[in-house]
Design a protein around this motif. Structure first.
Motif, PDB file in Angstrom:
ATOM      1  N   ALA A 336       0.823  -1.210   0.000  1.00  0.00           N
ATOM      2  CA  ALA A 336       0.000   0.000   0.000  1.00  0.00           C
ATOM      3  C   ALA A 336       0.856   1.258   0.000  1.00  0.00           C
ATOM      4  O   ALA A 336       0.552   2.236  -0.709  1.00  0.00           O
ATOM      5  N   LEU A 337       1.931   1.265   0.774  1.00  0.00           N
ATOM      6  CA  LEU A 337       2.764   2.460   0.901  1.00  0.00           C
ATOM      7  C   LEU A 337       3.472   2.809  -0.399  1.00  0.00           C
ATOM      8  O   LEU A 337       3.671   3.996  -0.711  1.00  0.00           O
ATOM      9  N   ILE A 338       3.859   1.805  -1.164  1.00  0.00           N
ATOM     10  CA  ILE A 338       4.479   2.094  -2.461  1.00  0.00           C
ATOM     11  C   ILE A 338       3.507   2.846  -3.351  1.00  0.00           C
ATOM     12  O   ILE A 338       3.854   3.846  -3.986  1.00  0.00           O
ATOM     13  N   GLU A 339       2.257   2.392  -3.389  1.00  0.00           N
ATOM     14  CA  GLU A 339       1.264   3.113  -4.197  1.00  0.00           C
ATOM     15  C   GLU A 339       0.939   4.463  -3.585  1.00  0.00           C
ATOM     16  O   GLU A 339       0.860   5.476  -4.303  1.00  0.00           O
ATOM     17  N   LEU A 340       0.763   4.516  -2.273  1.00  0.00           N
ATOM     18  CA  LEU A 340       0.412   5.778  -1.619  1.00  0.00           C
ATOM     19  C   LEU A 340       1.473   6.840  -1.870  1.00  0.00           C
ATOM     20  O   LEU A 340       1.150   8.031  -2.018  1.00  0.00           O
ATOM     21  N   SER A 341       2.723   6.443  -1.942  1.00  0.00           N
ATOM     22  CA  SER A 341       3.812   7.401  -2.147  1.00  0.00           C
ATOM     23  C   SER A 341       3.704   8.125  -3.485  1.00  0.00           C
ATOM     24  O   SER A 341       4.250   9.211  -3.651  1.00  0.00           O
ATOM     25  N   THR A 342       2.995   7.530  -4.433  1.00  0.00           N
ATOM     26  CA  THR A 342       2.849   8.173  -5.742  1.00  0.00           C
ATOM     27  C   THR A 342       1.737   9.216  -5.766  1.00  0.00           C
ATOM     28  O   THR A 342       1.610   9.966  -6.735  1.00  0.00           O
ATOM     29  N   PHE A 343       0.928   9.271  -4.721  1.00  0.00           N
ATOM     30  CA  PHE A 343      -0.199  10.200  -4.679  1.00  0.00           C
ATOM     31  C   PHE A 343       0.086  11.439  -3.838  1.00  0.00           C
ATOM     32  O   PHE A 343      -0.767  12.329  -3.733  1.00  0.00           O
ATOM     33  N   VAL A 344       1.242  11.468  -3.193  1.00  0.00           N
ATOM     34  CA  VAL A 344       1.654  12.632  -2.407  1.00  0.00           C
ATOM     35  C   VAL A 344       3.020  13.067  -2.916  1.00  0.00           C
ATOM     36  O   VAL A 344       3.612  12.420  -3.773  1.00  0.00           O
ATOM     37  N   SER A 345       3.513  14.172  -2.402  1.00  0.00           N
ATOM     38  CA  SER A 345       4.773  14.703  -2.928  1.00  0.00           C
ATOM     39  C   SER A 345       5.734  15.048  -1.808  1.00  0.00           C
ATOM     40  O   SER A 345       5.394  14.981  -0.618  1.00  0.00           O
ATOM     41  N   GLY A 346       6.949  15.401  -2.202  1.00  0.00           N
ATOM     42  CA  GLY A 346       7.938  15.904  -1.266  1.00  0.00           C
ATOM     43  C   GLY A 346       8.353  14.894  -0.220  1.00  0.00           C
ATOM     44  O   GLY A 346       8.472  13.700  -0.470  1.00  0.00           O
ATOM     45  N   LYS A 347       8.567  15.393   0.998  1.00  0.00           N
ATOM     46  CA  LYS A 347       9.082  14.551   2.081  1.00  0.00           C
ATOM     47  C   LYS A 347       8.117  13.423   2.442  1.00  0.00           C
ATOM     48  O   LYS A 347       8.539  12.331   2.817  1.00  0.00           O
ATOM     49  N   LYS A 348       6.816  13.696   2.323  1.00  0.00           N
ATOM     50  CA  LYS A 348       5.840  12.654   2.663  1.00  0.00           C
ATOM     51  C   LYS A 348       5.936  11.495   1.684  1.00  0.00           C
ATOM     52  O   LYS A 348       5.908  10.321   2.085  1.00  0.00           O
ATOM     53  N   SER A 349       6.090  11.810   0.403  1.00  0.00           N
ATOM     54  CA  SER A 349       6.252  10.763  -0.606  1.00  0.00           C
ATOM     55  C   SER A 349       7.495   9.933  -0.308  1.00  0.00           C
ATOM     56  O   SER A 349       7.467   8.705  -0.337  1.00  0.00           O
ATOM     57  N   ARG A 350       8.565  10.638  -0.005  1.00  0.00           N
ATOM     58  CA  ARG A 350       9.813   9.934   0.285  1.00  0.00           C
ATOM     59  C   ARG A 350       9.682   9.071   1.533  1.00  0.00           C
ATOM     60  O   ARG A 350      10.189   7.939   1.581  1.00  0.00           O
ATOM     61  N   ARG A 351       9.009   9.575   2.561  1.00  0.00           N
ATOM     62  CA  ARG A 351       8.871   8.817   3.804  1.00  0.00           C
ATOM     63  C   ARG A 351       8.113   7.516   3.576  1.00  0.00           C
ATOM     64  O   ARG A 351       8.511   6.457   4.074  1.00  0.00           O
ATOM     65  N   TYR A 352       7.015   7.579   2.810  1.00  0.00           N
ATOM     66  CA  TYR A 352       6.231   6.368   2.559  1.00  0.00           C
ATOM     67  C   TYR A 352       7.023   5.360   1.738  1.00  0.00           C
ATOM     68  O   TYR A 352       7.020   4.164   2.023  1.00  0.00           O
ATOM     69  N   TYR A 353       7.686   5.856   0.716  1.00  0.00           N
ATOM     70  CA  TYR A 353       8.430   4.956  -0.160  1.00  0.00           C
ATOM     71  C   TYR A 353       9.588   4.302   0.592  1.00  0.00           C
ATOM     72  O   TYR A 353       9.796   3.083   0.527  1.00  0.00           O
ATOM     73  N   ASP A 354      10.343   5.110   1.300  1.00  0.00           N
ATOM     74  CA  ASP A 354      11.478   4.561   2.048  1.00  0.00           C
ATOM     75  C   ASP A 354      11.024   3.566   3.109  1.00  0.00           C
ATOM     76  O   ASP A 354      11.693   2.555   3.356  1.00  0.00           O
ATOM     77  N   ALA A 355       9.893   3.850   3.744  1.00  0.00           N
ATOM     78  CA  ALA A 355       9.366   2.922   4.738  1.00  0.00           C
ATOM     79  C   ALA A 355       8.970   1.601   4.087  1.00  0.00           C
ATOM     80  O   ALA A 355       9.239   0.519   4.634  1.00  0.00           O
ATOM     81  N   ALA A 356       8.332   1.671   2.919  1.00  0.00           N
ATOM     82  CA  ALA A 356       7.948   0.453   2.208  1.00  0.00           C
ATOM     83  C   ALA A 356       9.168  -0.387   1.863  1.00  0.00           C
ATOM     84  O   ALA A 356       9.174  -1.616   2.045  1.00  0.00           O
ATOM     85  N   VAL A 357      10.214   0.267   1.377  1.00  0.00           N
ATOM     86  CA  VAL A 357      11.426  -0.457   1.005  1.00  0.00           C
ATOM     87  C   VAL A 357      12.102  -1.053   2.242  1.00  0.00           C
ATOM     88  O   VAL A 357      12.601  -2.189   2.210  1.00  0.00           O
ATOM     89  N   ALA A 358      12.095  -0.304   3.337  1.00  0.00           N
ATOM     90  CA  ALA A 358      12.678  -0.823   4.581  1.00  0.00           C
ATOM     91  C   ALA A 358      11.930  -2.078   5.049  1.00  0.00           C
ATOM     92  O   ALA A 358      12.540  -3.054   5.502  1.00  0.00           O
ATOM     93  N   ILE A 359      10.596  -2.055   4.935  1.00  0.00           N
ATOM     94  CA  ILE A 359       9.800  -3.231   5.295  1.00  0.00           C
ATOM     95  C   ILE A 359      10.165  -4.412   4.397  1.00  0.00           C
ATOM     96  O   ILE A 359      10.353  -5.539   4.865  1.00  0.00           O
ATOM     97  N   LEU A 360      10.278  -4.157   3.097  1.00  0.00           N
ATOM     98  CA  LEU A 360      10.596  -5.235   2.157  1.00  0.00           C
ATOM     99  C   LEU A 360      11.982  -5.805   2.422  1.00  0.00           C
ATOM    100  O   LEU A 360      12.189  -7.025   2.305  1.00  0.00           O
ATOM    101  N   ARG A 361      12.922  -4.951   2.772  1.00  0.00           N
ATOM    102  CA  ARG A 361      14.256  -5.452   3.109  1.00  0.00           C
ATOM    103  C   ARG A 361      14.199  -6.351   4.342  1.00  0.00           C
ATOM    104  O   ARG A 361      14.874  -7.382   4.406  1.00  0.00           O
TER     105      ARG A 361
END
Length: 432
Positions: A336-361
């Motif tokens: 969900a966070l990977i998709e959500l990151s595409t609907f927001v911008s700036g630091k919030k987008s980065r936070r969601y995406y980075d969190a998703a990747v951290a979870i996947l790792r």
């Protein structure tokens, strides 16, 4: 490149989600490692289930004892969905053949009106199948599935009924018209049905359901209840509870993940900013919760065992050496966070995406990824199904695997966007 084309490149770059350039590292191999680990496990599972097409793998009783569900249970669609994801990643047609056969085994479910889970069952199977096989029969089956789901909708309540009416000795477990957070996941089937049929009723039902869920399932801090029980005659809320969580006022991890995913998807389909605000609020609570472990794989309930949260079931903290995690909640949230990151911008987008990747790792590490030692059939370890009912505690679960593979594939697509963005950025630099 002439100036006009360069100008068009600049305009295009501005439309590419900035999120796609985050968290890229040369040694990002957890996707390959995870799919490589999955291949022998799912080959074993295919062999074990060969020829049955009636029992759908769900979890394990013991290392070599698979827990199956029948065709009418909610998790049947995840196994064929996993097979489609294996085909998508590997391009090996043997996975496609298996996926086609297992998808077809669910055909009778298109008429199932016994519960709300037909979205899980049919969209995770046929919804994936139709991406690879433009089969008119699949479209027809999905439309009938959506029609069956609408039979559980009440315009008085404004929601799709999840479970059937139930009487119990205790008032709390007497349900007139129960609706659970998980039901948000079934709305994607309805949006699909309206899109391909041009009939707005499916979409209208989905939006009504999402709106009512947003209104009644969420607390002020955007944590969520599991169940809301309505009066079918008036639509009034009778009571709220968190049946599979620690207590009624606690935050059940998987329920919170269902909400992030469901409201993100609903925003994608509607563009209604109310749903985006809800999705981001639920995501913020999940990621910023004081009890989220460092590896970002949540405990089964964020408030399990905390003072001030009182369970109405017999809880013995000495039973566990440590609070059980729920890898399934992590997998759902990461997708969900990977998709959500595409609907927001700036630091919030980065936070969601980075969190998703951290979870996947984390999920792709030896702590959670099964290399065949713990069991021979499922990919992720350490999920929790229903702890208060003493079911499926610290076990593999088929839907944890499904959403993990989905999230990995979403991440792979985001990397491809990154490669394109990097090329465009190079062209922009040359213009200076």
């Amino acid at each position: 490149m002439n100036f006009f084309k360069r100008l068009m490149y600049v305009s295009y770059l501005l439309t590419v989600p900035v999120v796609s350039c985050f968290s890229q590292q040369p040694d990002d191999n957890f996707v390959k490692r995870s799919f490589d680990a999955a291949e022998p496990l799912y080959r074993n599972l295919l062999h074990k289930t060969s020829g049955s097409f009636a029992l759908y793998p769900h979890s394990l009783y013991a290392p070599d004892s698979i827990k199956y569900y029948g065709i009418d249970e909610w998790t049947g669609g995840f196994w064929p969905g996993i097979l489609w994801y294996m085909f998508e990643y590997t391009k090996d047609t043997s996975w496609k053949r298996a996926a086609t056969a297992w998808t077809g085994s669910l055909e009778a479910n298109q008429f199932n009106t016994n519960h709300h889970d037909i979205g899980f069952m049919m969209y995770c199977s046929y919804g994936n199948a139709i991406r690879f096989q433009h089969n008119a029969a699949y479209r027809k089956i999905l439309l009938q599935s959506a029609e069956s789901l609408t039979k559980r909708y009440s315009p008085v309540v404004g929601c799709i009924q999840s479970w059937n009416k139930r009487k119990s000795k205790g008032d709390k477990n007497t349900w007139e018209y129960p609706v659970i957070m998980d039901n948000m996941m079934n709305l994607e089937l309805l949006f699909y049905a309206s899109r391909v049929s041009n009939d707005p009723k499916y979409r209208q039902i989905a939006i009504s359901h999402a709106g009512k869920t947003m209104q009644h399932h969420l607390r002020k801090d955007l944590s969520s209840y599991h169940v809301v029980n309505y009066d079918p005659k008036t639509g009034a809320v009778l009571h709220k509870q968190t049946l599979q969580g620690f207590s009624d006022e606690s935050t059940w991890a998987r329920g919170q993940a269902w909400g992030i995913y469901g409201f993100t998807m609903t925003y994608r389909e509607t563009g209604d900013k109310r749903f985006l605000k809800t999705a981001t609020g639920m995501a913020d609570l999940f990621l910023q919760h004081k009890n989220l472990p460092k590896d970002k794989i949540p405990y089964w309930d964020f408030n399990a065992g905390e003072p001030g949260f009182t369970p109405d079931w017999e809880f013995d903290p000495a039973r566990f050496t440590e609070t059980p995690r729920d890898a399934s909640a992590a997998a759902i949230a990461s997708s969900a966070l990977i998709e959500l990151s595409t609907f927001v911008s700036g630091k919030k987008s980065r936070r969601y995406y980075d969190a998703a990747v951290a979870i996947l790792r984390s999920l792709g590490s030896d702590a959670y990824l099964n290399r065949g030692a713990a069991n021979k059939y499922f990919l992720l370890k350490h999920s929790t199904g229903n702890l208060p009912s003493n079911r499926e505690i610290d076990v593999p679960l088929i839907y944890a695997d499904y959403y993990f593979l989905e999230a990995l594939l979403r991440y792979e697509r985001s990397k491809k966007k990154y490669d394109r963005t990097a090329s465009l950025q190079s062209d922009i630099a040359k213009m200076r």
